[in-house]
Design a protein around this motif. Sequence first.
Motif, mmCIF file in Angstrom:
data_model
loop_
_atom_site.group_PDB
_atom_site.id
_atom_site.type_symbol
_atom_site.label_atom_id
_atom_site.label_comp_id
_atom_site.label_asym_id
_atom_site.label_seq_id
_atom_site.Cartn_x
_atom_site.Cartn_y
_atom_site.Cartn_z
ATOM 1 N N ASP A 1 -0.184 9.181 -5.745
ATOM 2 C CA ASP A 1 0.256 10.552 -6.037
ATOM 3 C C ASP A 1 1.687 10.775 -5.574
ATOM 4 O O ASP A 1 2.491 11.389 -6.272
ATOM 5 C CB ASP A 1 -0.670 11.575 -5.379
ATOM 6 C CG ASP A 1 -2.054 11.585 -6.000
ATOM 7 O OD1 ASP A 1 -2.203 11.140 -7.165
ATOM 8 O OD2 ASP A 1 -3.000 12.038 -5.323
ATOM 9 N N SER B 1 0.789 5.745 -1.467
ATOM 10 C CA SER B 1 0.063 6.824 -2.128
ATOM 11 C C SER B 1 0.515 6.897 -3.584
ATOM 12 O O SER B 1 1.687 7.146 -3.861
ATOM 13 C CB SER B 1 0.342 8.151 -1.423
ATOM 14 O OG SER B 1 -0.067 9.221 -2.240
ATOM 15 N N TYR C 1 0.851 -1.189 0.000
ATOM 16 C CA TYR C 1 0.000 0.000 0.000
ATOM 17 C C TYR C 1 0.885 1.237 0.000
ATOM 18 O O TYR C 1 1.862 1.314 0.741
ATOM 19 C CB TYR C 1 -0.892 0.040 1.247
ATOM 20 C CG TYR C 1 -1.864 -1.098 1.326
ATOM 21 C CD1 TYR C 1 -3.141 -0.985 0.781
ATOM 22 C CD2 TYR C 1 -1.514 -2.300 1.926
ATOM 23 C CE1 TYR C 1 -4.033 -2.034 0.856
ATOM 24 C CE2 TYR C 1 -2.406 -3.354 2.000
ATOM 25 C CZ TYR C 1 -3.662 -3.220 1.466
ATOM 26 O OH TYR C 1 -4.550 -4.262 1.533
ATOM 27 N N GLU D 1 -12.065 5.321 -0.657
ATOM 28 C CA GLU D 1 -11.280 6.545 -0.804
ATOM 29 C C GLU D 1 -10.321 6.620 0.376
ATOM 30 O O GLU D 1 -10.740 6.767 1.513
ATOM 31 C CB GLU D 1 -12.198 7.768 -0.821
ATOM 32 C CG GLU D 1 -13.119 7.821 -2.021
ATOM 33 C CD GLU D 1 -12.362 7.994 -3.329
ATOM 34 O OE1 GLU D 1 -11.306 8.654 -3.352
ATOM 35 O OE2 GLU D 1 -12.826 7.433 -4.332
ATOM 36 N N THR D 2 -9.052 6.445 0.105
ATOM 37 C CA THR D 2 -8.041 6.477 1.158
ATOM 38 C C THR D 2 -6.841 7.270 0.684
ATOM 39 O O THR D 2 -6.712 7.585 -0.494
ATOM 40 C CB THR D 2 -7.573 5.057 1.522
ATOM 41 O OG1 THR D 2 -6.930 4.487 0.378
ATOM 42 C CG2 THR D 2 -8.728 4.165 1.945
ATOM 43 N N LYS D 3 -5.954 7.570 1.619
ATOM 44 C CA LYS D 3 -4.725 8.268 1.253
ATOM 45 C C LYS D 3 -3.731 7.324 0.597
ATOM 46 O O LYS D 3 -2.865 7.742 -0.145
ATOM 47 C CB LYS D 3 -4.106 8.911 2.490
ATOM 48 C CG LYS D 3 -4.942 10.046 3.035
ATOM 49 C CD LYS D 3 -4.292 10.680 4.232
ATOM 50 C CE LYS D 3 -5.186 11.787 4.766
ATOM 51 N NZ LYS D 3 -4.603 12.442 5.929
ATOM 52 N N GLU D 4 -3.848 6.030 0.899
ATOM 53 C CA GLU D 4 -2.965 5.034 0.310
ATOM 54 C C GLU D 4 -3.792 4.068 -0.532
ATOM 55 O O GLU D 4 -4.944 3.794 -0.212
ATOM 56 C CB GLU D 4 -2.213 4.260 1.391
ATOM 57 C CG GLU D 4 -1.269 5.134 2.180
ATOM 58 C CD GLU D 4 -0.563 4.371 3.281
ATOM 59 O OE1 GLU D 4 0.532 4.787 3.644
ATOM 60 O OE2 GLU D 4 -1.111 3.362 3.767
ATOM 61 N N GLN D 5 -3.185 3.577 -1.597
ATOM 62 C CA GLN D 5 -3.871 2.650 -2.485
ATOM 63 C C GLN D 5 -3.141 1.309 -2.475
ATOM 64 O O GLN D 5 -1.952 1.226 -2.185
ATOM 65 C CB GLN D 5 -3.918 3.193 -3.919
ATOM 66 C CG GLN D 5 -4.801 4.408 -4.102
ATOM 67 C CD GLN D 5 -4.144 5.700 -3.610
ATOM 68 O OE1 GLN D 5 -2.962 5.910 -3.785
ATOM 69 N NE2 GLN D 5 -4.938 6.551 -2.984
ATOM 70 N N HIS E 1 7.693 4.865 2.082
ATOM 71 C CA HIS E 1 6.562 5.647 1.573
ATOM 72 C C HIS E 1 5.257 4.865 1.558
ATOM 73 O O HIS E 1 4.390 5.134 0.740
ATOM 74 C CB HIS E 1 6.862 6.151 0.161
ATOM 75 C CG HIS E 1 8.181 6.821 0.029
ATOM 76 N ND1 HIS E 1 8.505 7.964 0.711
ATOM 77 C CD2 HIS E 1 9.281 6.491 -0.670
ATOM 78 C CE1 HIS E 1 9.732 8.316 0.410
ATOM 79 N NE2 HIS E 1 10.228 7.437 -0.431
#
Length: 130
Positions: free
Chosen positions: A12, A10, A8, A73-77, A103
């Motif tokens: 972005d 982010s 997992y 919807e999370t900050k990490e994918q 990270h």
Amino acid sequence: MLFSVLIYASEDFIDALPPEELATVYQKHGAFHEHTKTNNSFAVATKLMSTGTSVTINRDKDNFIVTDGPFAETKEQFMGFYVIDCPTLEDAIEAVKILPLDHGRIEIRPVEFFEGADFKNAERLVISAS
């Protein structure tokens, strides 16, 4: 025992890394590949495409609802996963310490197979991407 190694991070953040930092991330994955192949614990590796290419399917009574994007919807994918064959959870944890953890997060979870699957008695399948 088989363990999934779920990665997992982010998207972005990873997409914004300078090329030299991204190369370091890939070098750590390469070291993990070499380690698991050398000790014959490597089973599967998969890098998932971005969450923008995904759809989520759920059901409301008799209707199937297809929504663009990931489940939550999370900050990490969820970025990808490995499956490794290690004698114990402790061995899997030691192997995973090679991966880049600066990270994101990694979840290790034992893998079970259902009826019809016979991984333990099957020969390893190796597919070359080249």
